[in-house]
Design an enzyme around this catalytic site. Structure first.
Site, PDB file in Angstrom:
ATOM      1  N   HIS A  12      -5.550   6.535   8.753  1.00 22.89           N
ATOM      2  CA  HIS A  12      -6.772   5.562   8.028  1.00 22.89           C
ATOM      3  C   HIS A  12      -7.610   5.222   9.496  1.00 22.89           C
ATOM      4  O   HIS A  12      -7.281   5.081  10.527  1.00 22.89           O
ATOM      5  CB  HIS A  12      -6.138   4.641   7.486  1.00 22.89           C
ATOM      6  CG  HIS A  12      -7.137   3.831   6.885  1.00 22.89           C
ATOM      7  ND1 HIS A  12      -8.083   2.809   7.308  1.00 22.89           N
ATOM      8  CD2 HIS A  12      -7.629   3.478   5.371  1.00 22.89           C
ATOM      9  CE1 HIS A  12      -8.708   2.070   6.410  1.00 22.89           C
ATOM     10  NE2 HIS A  12      -8.417   2.654   5.225  1.00 22.89           N
ATOM     11  N   ASP A  50       2.006   2.402  10.473  1.00 21.43           N
ATOM     12  CA  ASP A  50       0.915   1.823   9.490  1.00 21.43           C
ATOM     13  C   ASP A  50       1.606   2.092   8.216  1.00 21.43           C
ATOM     14  O   ASP A  50       1.470   2.951   7.599  1.00 21.43           O
ATOM     15  CB  ASP A  50      -0.253   2.790   9.699  1.00 21.43           C
ATOM     16  CG  ASP A  50      -1.417   2.153   8.768  1.00 21.43           C
ATOM     17  OD1 ASP A  50      -0.914   1.179   7.794  1.00 21.43           O
ATOM     18  OD2 ASP A  50      -2.479   2.714   8.642  1.00 21.43           O
ATOM     19  N   GLN A  54       0.106   1.710   3.080  1.00 26.13           N
ATOM     20  CA  GLN A  54       0.310   2.262   1.834  1.00 26.13           C
ATOM     21  C   GLN A  54       1.775   2.294   1.664  1.00 26.13           C
ATOM     22  O   GLN A  54       2.326   2.126   0.396  1.00 26.13           O
ATOM     23  CB  GLN A  54      -0.215   3.782   1.873  1.00 26.13           C
ATOM     24  CG  GLN A  54      -1.715   3.625   1.908  1.00 26.13           C
ATOM     25  CD  GLN A  54      -2.551   3.120   0.566  1.00 26.13           C
ATOM     26  OE1 GLN A  54      -1.685   2.953  -0.503  1.00 26.13           O
ATOM     27  NE2 GLN A  54      -3.767   2.745   0.766  1.00 26.13           N
ATOM     28  N   LYS A  74      -2.745  -4.927  -0.854  1.00 25.17           N
ATOM     29  CA  LYS A  74      -2.252  -3.617  -1.766  1.00 25.17           C
ATOM     30  C   LYS A  74      -0.780  -3.755  -2.329  1.00 25.17           C
ATOM     31  O   LYS A  74      -0.386  -2.982  -3.449  1.00 25.17           O
ATOM     32  CB  LYS A  74      -1.998  -2.321  -0.861  1.00 25.17           C
ATOM     33  CG  LYS A  74      -3.507  -2.033  -0.179  1.00 25.17           C
ATOM     34  CD  LYS A  74      -3.408  -1.071   0.913  1.00 25.17           C
ATOM     35  CE  LYS A  74      -4.726  -0.941   1.790  1.00 25.17           C
ATOM     36  NZ  LYS A  74      -5.952  -0.331   1.188  1.00 25.17           N
ATOM     37  N   CYS A 133     -11.660   6.387   4.063  1.00 26.47           N
ATOM     38  CA  CYS A 133     -11.745   5.750   5.599  1.00 26.47           C
ATOM     39  C   CYS A 133     -10.815   6.615   6.442  1.00 26.47           C
ATOM     40  O   CYS A 133     -10.189   6.157   7.289  1.00 26.47           O
ATOM     41  CB  CYS A 133     -11.004   4.632   5.676  1.00 26.47           C
ATOM     42  SG  CYS A 133     -12.222   3.156   4.791  1.00 26.47           S
TER      43      CYS A 133
HETATM   44  C1  LIG Z   1      -2.986   3.659   5.419  1.00 21.97           C
HETATM   45  C2  LIG Z   1      -4.043   2.612   5.539  1.00 21.97           C
HETATM   46  N1  LIG Z   1      -4.021   1.837   6.692  1.00 21.97           N
HETATM   47  C3  LIG Z   1      -4.513   0.713   6.939  1.00 21.97           C
HETATM   48  C4  LIG Z   1      -5.465   0.382   5.862  1.00 21.97           C
HETATM   49  C5  LIG Z   1      -6.275  -0.989   6.171  1.00 21.97           C
HETATM   50  O1  LIG Z   1      -5.829  -2.049   5.176  1.00 21.97           O
HETATM   51  P1  LIG Z   1      -6.668  -3.435   5.288  1.00 21.97           P
HETATM   52  O2  LIG Z   1      -7.943  -3.110   4.836  1.00 21.97           O
HETATM   53  O3  LIG Z   1      -6.036  -4.147   4.224  1.00 21.97           O
HETATM   54  O4  LIG Z   1      -6.584  -4.016   6.480  1.00 21.97           O
HETATM   55  C6  LIG Z   1      -5.528   0.929   4.619  1.00 21.97           C
HETATM   56  C7  LIG Z   1      -6.431   0.437   3.585  1.00 21.97           C
HETATM   57  O5  LIG Z   1      -6.874   1.139   2.893  1.00 21.97           O
HETATM   58  C8  LIG Z   1      -4.794   2.195   4.770  1.00 21.97           C
HETATM   59  O6  LIG Z   1      -4.747   2.933   3.361  1.00 21.97           O
END
Ligand SMILES: Cc1ncc(COP(=O)(O)O)c(C=O)c1O
Length: 401
Positions: free
Chosen positions: A120, A197, A200, A223, A359
């Site tokens: 992401h 990370d 998810q 999430k 993203c």
């Molecule tokens: C794999 C992953 N990492 C990071 C993020 C970023 O999360 P946030 O926008 O809640 O900071 C997301 C959000 O879609 C994600 O799916």
């Protein structure tokens, strides 16, 4: 396994969305919230708010206790060895940026920061910027045809110049669990720091930080059925000591005069300013709610829904999954149909799915597409949601082809 969700009634928004003809299949972007969370937020805001860690009066003591209880709950959820290993942030993105600044002093020119091709943007851009600032190299691990980071390639690319490895636990596009048990030790053997990370991954199952070879793990509350504007950074005790402070202001400072200051260690030293207190208390309430559910039943339900989703997609002409997802979501393209046209028609029929690059523009480029449709599931979805989706998909494809 039944495709009725026993938890659906806990989420009042679903009945309202349904009455508006909406079927919500976009939980990987953000989730709906249970009544337990709404009650906790209402309770906190109704009883009188106060800032935390700053005052002796009753509302402040109450807020501070609830805030620190939330830290204990996150620590327990992740099986961290201490609540002091949990730093509250404003989300996974902020936690990753915190790390990219906090670890900057450990990166030198020609050092290597290793990520993967499926990250992401939140787990790509902070490292890309860090590499630029320090003259370091960003090394990208390729993915295989199963949507997994290629371990053989990783073994060749992670080496003595690797200072840091930052990878996703569960891909937000492909729905594949990454081989962390094999991958993280490759970096550890080189003395590198490891960042996972978990934005998810944290939504599906419990993950044990003491068993995972990671120094840092990041998550977002929204999430995980919790409020927006809050997330957490888990850092192993000794790894947190390596971080340099990055945001400066109230409450993170121990003593300050006009020319010098001395800062708290983690977690408080990394929580500058007034935190999102209500949301953090809400995150604690969500973990209470989730802790009471039968975890095996939740996993079983999600898997059964997922199988139905895959089976339905696989039999439809021209539908092409980006890869075989393992859980909770499916991303696909349709031959001869643009994803945004399809998403538009689905939205007109009340089907809330996501379309676009999710993203993850570099991954889209590698896959040779400009986007895809993603259907993503929460514990509240049921078989009827999927039937409505498939009905709308068939109708849309009839119109578009
Ligand atoms: C794999 C992953 N990492 C990071 C993020 C970023 O999360 P946030 O926008 O809640 O900071 C997301 C959000 O879609 C994600 O799916």
């Amino acid at each position: 396994m039944s495709l009725i969700s026993p938890w659906r009634a806990d989420f009042p928004a679903l009945a309202i969305l349904e009455s508006q003809g909406q079927t919500y299949l976009d939980s990987a972007a953000t989730s709906q919230k249970p009544q337990a969370l709404i009650d906790a937020l209402t309770g906190y805001y109704t009883c009188g708010t106060a800032n935390v860690h700053r005052a002796q009066h009753l509302p402040a003591e109450r807020a501070t206790r609830a805030f620190e209880d939330a830290r204990i709950k996150v620590a327990r959820w992740l099986n961290a060895s201490s609540p002091t290993e949990i730093v509250f942030t404003r989300g996974a993105t902020e936690a990753l940026n915190l790390l990219a600044y906090g670890l900057e002093h450990l990166i030198e020119a020609e050092d290597e920061i290793v990520i993967s091709a499926l990250e992401h943007h939140a787990n790509l851009l902070p490292w890309q910027q860090l590499a630029r600032r320090r003259g370091a190299r960003l090394v990208v691990l390729p993915i295989d045809t199963h949507g997994m980071i290629d371990l053989e390639a990783a073994a060749g690319l992670i080496g003595p110049r690797t200072r840091l490895l930052a990878v996703s636990q569960l891909s937000n596009v492909l729905g594949t669990w990454q081989p962390l048990a094999e991958l993280l030790p490759l970096a550890k053997q080189q003395g590198a720091l490891t960042v996972v990370d978990g934005a998810q991954g944290v939504v599906h199952g419990r993950h044990d930080m003491q068993a995972m070879a990671c120094d840092f793990y990041v998550l977002s509350s929204h999430k995980l059925y919790g409020p927006e504007g809050v997330g957490a950074l888990y850092g192993r005790g000794e790894s947190l000591l390596k971080l340099k402070h990055w945001q400066f202001g109230g409450e993170m400072v121990r003593v300050a005069d006009l020319t010098h200051a001395d800062f708290h260690a983690a977690p408080l030293g990394f929580e500058a300013g007034t935190p999102p207190i209500g949301s953090i208390i809400g995150l604690g309430a969500i973990l209470d709610y989730l802790s009471k559910l039968d975890a095996a039943a939740v996993t079983g339900h999600e898997q059964a829904l997922h199988m139905k989703l895959l089976a339905g997609l696989e039999v439809r002409d021209g539908v092409k999954l980006l890869c075989a997802p393992q859980t909770a979501l499916a991303s696909f393209t349709v031959e001869g149909v643009h994803h945004s046209d399809l998403a538009h028609l689905l939205a007109e029929q009340g089907i809330a799915v996501r379309s676009g690059t999710h993203c993850a523009q570099p991954l889209m480029k590698i896959l040779g597409i400009d986007g895809a449709i993603r259907v993503s599931l929460g514990l509240y979805n049921d078989g009827v949601d999927l039937e409505r989706f498939f009905g709308a998909l068939d109708h849309s494809l009839d119109l578009l082809r």
